[in-house]
Design a protein around this motif. Structure first.
Motif, PDB file in Angstrom:
ATOM      1  N   GLU A 127     -10.425   7.624   2.174  1.00 38.16           N
ATOM      2  CA  GLU A 127      -9.741   8.378   1.120  1.00 38.16           C
ATOM      3  C   GLU A 127      -9.639   9.851   1.502  1.00 38.16           C
ATOM      4  O   GLU A 127      -8.593  10.485   1.327  1.00 38.16           O
ATOM      5  CB  GLU A 127     -10.474   8.220  -0.205  1.00 38.16           C
ATOM      6  CG  GLU A 127      -9.731   8.838  -1.375  1.00 38.16           C
ATOM      7  CD  GLU A 127     -10.334   8.476  -2.721  1.00 38.16           C
ATOM      8  OE1 GLU A 127      -9.971   9.119  -3.726  1.00 38.16           O
ATOM      9  OE2 GLU A 127     -11.168   7.551  -2.773  1.00 38.16           O
ATOM     10  N   ALA A 167      -6.334   0.634   1.099  1.00 37.06           N
ATOM     11  CA  ALA A 167      -6.251   1.026  -0.308  1.00 37.06           C
ATOM     12  C   ALA A 167      -6.855   2.406  -0.520  1.00 37.06           C
ATOM     13  O   ALA A 167      -6.293   3.248  -1.241  1.00 37.06           O
ATOM     14  CB  ALA A 167      -6.958  -0.010  -1.179  1.00 37.06           C
ATOM     15  N   ALA A 168      -7.996   2.680   0.125  1.00 34.48           N
ATOM     16  CA  ALA A 168      -8.642   3.988  -0.027  1.00 34.48           C
ATOM     17  C   ALA A 168      -7.818   5.075   0.658  1.00 34.48           C
ATOM     18  O   ALA A 168      -7.642   6.178   0.108  1.00 34.48           O
ATOM     19  CB  ALA A 168     -10.047   3.935   0.560  1.00 34.48           C
ATOM     20  N   ARG A 217      -4.869   5.886  -1.435  1.00 34.02           N
ATOM     21  CA  ARG A 217      -5.275   6.595  -2.656  1.00 34.02           C
ATOM     22  C   ARG A 217      -5.429   8.090  -2.384  1.00 34.02           C
ATOM     23  O   ARG A 217      -4.953   8.931  -3.161  1.00 34.02           O
ATOM     24  CB  ARG A 217      -6.585   5.991  -3.162  1.00 34.02           C
ATOM     25  CG  ARG A 217      -7.008   6.464  -4.525  1.00 34.02           C
ATOM     26  CD  ARG A 217      -8.062   5.537  -5.140  1.00 34.02           C
ATOM     27  NE  ARG A 217      -9.240   5.377  -4.298  1.00 34.02           N
ATOM     28  CZ  ARG A 217      -9.604   4.242  -3.688  1.00 34.02           C
ATOM     29  NH1 ARG A 217      -8.867   3.141  -3.836  1.00 34.02           N
ATOM     30  NH2 ARG A 217     -10.700   4.179  -2.961  1.00 34.02           N
ATOM     31  N   ALA A 240      -2.764  10.884  -3.868  1.00 36.21           N
ATOM     32  CA  ALA A 240      -3.324  11.836  -4.834  1.00 36.21           C
ATOM     33  C   ALA A 240      -2.870  13.245  -4.506  1.00 36.21           C
ATOM     34  O   ALA A 240      -2.450  14.006  -5.397  1.00 36.21           O
ATOM     35  CB  ALA A 240      -4.843  11.743  -4.844  1.00 36.21           C
ATOM     36  N   HIS A 280       0.784  -1.236   0.000  1.00 36.51           N
ATOM     37  CA  HIS A 280       0.000   0.000   0.000  1.00 36.51           C
ATOM     38  C   HIS A 280       0.818   1.291   0.000  1.00 36.51           C
ATOM     39  O   HIS A 280       0.303   2.338  -0.383  1.00 36.51           O
ATOM     40  CB  HIS A 280      -0.949   0.004   1.200  1.00 36.51           C
ATOM     41  CG  HIS A 280      -2.005  -1.052   1.131  1.00 36.51           C
ATOM     42  ND1 HIS A 280      -3.081  -0.969   0.280  1.00 36.51           N
ATOM     43  CD2 HIS A 280      -2.111  -2.246   1.782  1.00 36.51           C
ATOM     44  CE1 HIS A 280      -3.832  -2.053   0.421  1.00 36.51           C
ATOM     45  NE2 HIS A 280      -3.276  -2.837   1.322  1.00 36.51           N
ATOM     46  N   ARG A 329       5.630   2.453  -3.555  1.00 38.18           N
ATOM     47  CA  ARG A 329       5.084   2.578  -4.902  1.00 38.18           C
ATOM     48  C   ARG A 329       6.116   2.211  -5.957  1.00 38.18           C
ATOM     49  O   ARG A 329       7.194   2.785  -6.030  1.00 38.18           O
ATOM     50  CB  ARG A 329       4.589   4.006  -5.125  1.00 38.18           C
ATOM     51  CG  ARG A 329       3.601   4.456  -4.062  1.00 38.18           C
ATOM     52  CD  ARG A 329       3.289   5.923  -4.176  1.00 38.18           C
ATOM     53  NE  ARG A 329       2.353   6.219  -5.245  1.00 38.18           N
ATOM     54  CZ  ARG A 329       2.068   7.425  -5.681  1.00 38.18           C
ATOM     55  NH1 ARG A 329       2.691   8.477  -5.138  1.00 38.18           N
ATOM     56  NH2 ARG A 329       1.195   7.617  -6.634  1.00 38.18           N
TER      57      ARG A 329
END
Length: 330
Positions: A61, A100-101, A104, A108, A10, A13
């Motif tokens: 998120e 995951a959320a 994200r 972002a 997670h 990257r």
């Protein structure tokens, strides 16, 4: 899923764009950062704790966004450009969907501001998010709270009070619901967005810093406008006057009784706007920086020699208000 698999899956990257300032990122005992020649390192840490800073059912998120945004806002207040950040994350359990959320939303915002994750820690425990962000600024250009000067204009970006009203509505506050209606969060979606997805004013902060001697003091408004003005006044040994009529007011706040509206505007908290002072000769330059960064900026008052904060009504008369910044231990 074990701790290191959690990090790999997670937060590490693959194919992340290399940043010149990051000599060594995730995977070793320390990250290695190299600020550009002639720059100082600016460092800030903020912690978000479940039940204190966010609800247990918050959108993960949005929480990922806010966790980084509140730190980037501190860099903006100093006029610093982001270099990277670390993440310390305590989790009650490893929830794949939640992680995951959260990641994200976190990445972002990180990608928008070219601020890579360079390390951190994970552990089992009550949900707790602690981010340390690092940035760079040229010596002598960091906007400090202690630099306000008598005669300075006092500026505010964006609007205050919306996050506070959103919180009251989410908690079912009688006065907020009666004034705005039971569907207010649906009718005014910007309220919840201001609480859960604040906008760090980084571009404006860096533009203000390069104005040098024209822009003096700055702070990010996190604990309430009046309280954060007070931090500048105390650090600089000055006073200030602000005009209520000059405070930008969101449509939903206009529905509130005067006392509640003023309390939200002055003492709301969680706004993450910039408050800064600048010499009157810099008005055109400040306007240009605001336009270049697409940031709403309003001149709300001025710095004075008489100590303390004075809030003036539309006739220029002082208004008795309770100016209190948020304090976790008060």
């Amino acid at each position: 899923m074990g701790e290191f698999e959690l990090i790999r899956r997670h937060f590490q990257r693959a194919g992340q764009v290399a940043r010149p300032a990051v000599t060594l990122g995730i995977g070793d005992d320390c990250a290695l950062l190299q600020p550009h020649p002639g720059f100082q390192l600016a460092v800030s840490t903020d912690m978000l704790v479940e039940g204190r800073h966010f609800f247990a059912d918050v959108n993960p998120e949005a929480l990922g966004h806010k966790a980084l945004a509140v730190n980037l806002s501190d860099l903006a207040a100093m006029g610093a450009r982001p270099l990277g950040f670390t993440l310390a994350l305590a989790l009650p359990h490893a929830d794949e969907v939640w992680l995951a959320a959260f990641a994200r939303g976190l990445f972002a915002l990180a990608d928008v501001h070219a601020c890579p994750l360079v390390g951190g820690d994970t552990t089992r425990g009550p949900l707790n998010i602690c981010i340390t962000v690092m940035g760079e600024v040229r010596p002598g250009l960091a906007m400090q709270r202690s630099q306000a000067q008598v005669g300075d204009d006092l500026y505010l970006t964006g609007r205050t009070g919306e996050a506070r009203l959103a919180l009251e509505l989410m908690q079912g506050s009688d006065w907020a619901t009666q004034a705005c209606g039971p569907q207010a969060l649906s009718q005014y979606p910007e309220l919840r967005a201001r609480l859960e997805r604040p906008t760090p004013r980084l571009e404006l902060g860096t533009l203000l810093a390069v104005l040098g001697n024209a822009v003096h003091a700055a702070i990010d408004v996190s604990d309430g406008l009046a309280g954060d003005i007070g931090h500048i006044l105390a650090a600089s040994g000055v006073g200030a006057e602000i005009a209520l009529a000059r405070l930008p007011t969101a449509p939903a706040l206009a529905l509130l009784p005067d006392a509640r509206r003023i309390d939200c505007l002055l003492n709301g908290g969680d706004d993450y706007e910039l408050l800064f002072t600048a010499a009157p000769i810099a008005r055109a330059a400040v306007d240009a920086a605001a336009k270049a960064s697409h940031t709403p900026v309003q001149r709300i008052g001025r710095i004075s020699a008489a100590p303390g904060l004075r809030v003036l009504d539309t006739s220029g008369h002082p208004v008795a208000v309770s100016a209190r910044g948020f304090d976790h231990f008060a």
